[in-house]
Design an enzyme around this catalytic site. Structure first.
Site, PDB file in Angstrom:
ATOM      1  N   LYS A   1      18.434  -5.109   5.231  1.00 21.39           N
ATOM      2  CA  LYS A   1      18.542  -6.552   4.971  1.00 21.39           C
ATOM      3  C   LYS A   1      19.520  -7.237   5.915  1.00 21.39           C
ATOM      4  O   LYS A   1      20.584  -6.708   6.203  1.00 21.39           O
ATOM      5  CB  LYS A   1      18.995  -6.740   3.517  1.00 21.39           C
ATOM      6  CG  LYS A   1      18.868  -8.144   3.003  1.00 21.39           C
ATOM      7  CD  LYS A   1      18.681  -8.143   1.507  1.00 21.39           C
ATOM      8  CE  LYS A   1      18.449  -9.539   0.958  1.00 21.39           C
ATOM      9  NZ  LYS A   1      17.498 -10.369   1.675  1.00 21.39           N
TER      10      LYS A   1
ATOM     11  N   GLY B   1      26.319  -2.845   6.415  1.00 22.63           N
ATOM     12  CA  GLY B   1      25.805  -1.790   7.294  1.00 22.63           C
ATOM     13  C   GLY B   1      24.840  -2.325   8.335  1.00 22.63           C
ATOM     14  O   GLY B   1      24.868  -1.923   9.504  1.00 22.63           O
ATOM     15  N   CYS B   2      23.987  -3.259   7.917  1.00 17.33           N
ATOM     16  CA  CYS B   2      22.983  -3.818   8.830  1.00 17.33           C
ATOM     17  C   CYS B   2      23.636  -4.697   9.894  1.00 17.33           C
ATOM     18  O   CYS B   2      23.189  -4.726  11.044  1.00 17.33           O
ATOM     19  CB  CYS B   2      21.934  -4.603   8.041  1.00 17.33           C
ATOM     20  SG  CYS B   2      21.073  -3.558   6.845  1.00 17.33           S
ATOM     21  N   THR B   3      24.681  -5.399   9.512  1.00 18.73           N
ATOM     22  CA  THR B   3      25.423  -6.230  10.459  1.00 18.73           C
ATOM     23  C   THR B   3      26.093  -5.335  11.506  1.00 18.73           C
ATOM     24  O   THR B   3      25.997  -5.587  12.711  1.00 18.73           O
ATOM     25  CB  THR B   3      26.464  -7.096   9.719  1.00 18.73           C
ATOM     26  OG1 THR B   3      25.766  -7.972   8.824  1.00 18.73           O
ATOM     27  CG2 THR B   3      27.297  -7.914  10.692  1.00 18.73           C
TER      28      THR B   3
ATOM     29  N   ALA C   1      23.400  -3.883  13.862  1.00 18.05           N
ATOM     30  CA  ALA C   1      22.905  -4.913  14.780  1.00 18.05           C
ATOM     31  C   ALA C   1      23.929  -5.194  15.879  1.00 18.05           C
ATOM     32  O   ALA C   1      23.569  -5.329  17.058  1.00 18.05           O
ATOM     33  CB  ALA C   1      22.584  -6.197  14.015  1.00 18.05           C
TER      34      ALA C   1
END
Length: 158
Positions: free
Chosen positions: A39, A44-46, A49
């Site tokens: 998401k 974690g995704c930030t 990325a």
């Protein structure tokens, strides 16, 4: 149809930020990294990325194009991309077609409830459209460096 290492990836077409259409043939002749993440705007995704962002020039120099893929919609992707100044496009797989094709939809337990979520995974597709390597259920620290190393090895072998 499941994807298999050392086999061509099946046909797909998806919309990405920047008005781009991405398909199994849109980047023939180029190495493609597809990284699936749960998401936009989650910790974690930030981090993941930003790590792909920080190494993006190295990926391009090695002849690879990077795409992030999640179930978020285009508006969410556009905002996430702008906020983190991502130099690569994000694919909005709102109908989960790519997620199912790549087998990244998994049952997870969140706050004691069973939910269907995206298993953080990365796929390395060769310039010939063949899946060269996959990383499933991965941890973010050190992962981007590992993918970059694999891209460089692929370039050397070519």
């Amino acid at each position: 149809m499941a994807i298999v290492v050392n086999k061509p990836i099946p046909e797909f077409e998806a919309n990405a930020t920047g008005g781009l259409k991405v398909s199994n043939t849109s980047h023939n002749g180029q190495v493609v990294i597809l990284y699936f993440y749960p998401k936009d705007n989650t910790p974690g995704c930030t981090t993941e990325a930003m790590q792909f962002r920080d190494k993006y020039k190295d990926f391009v120099k090695a002849g690879a194009e990077v795409f992030g893929v999640s179930r978020d919609n285009m508006k969410s992707h556009d905002e996430f991309k702008a906020k983190l100044e991502l130099p690569f496009e994000l694919i909005a797989d709102t109908e989960e077609k790519m997620c199912h094709m790549f087998g990244v939809v998994k049952n997870k337990i969140m706050y004691g409830k069973k939910v269907k979520g995206i298993e953080r995974s990365t796929f390395l597709i060769g310039a010939d459209g063949v899946l060269k390597q996959e990383w499933r259920g991965l941890k973010v620290p050190g992962h981007v460096d590992e993918v970059l190393k694999a891209v460089k090895l692929l370039k050397k072998a070519a």
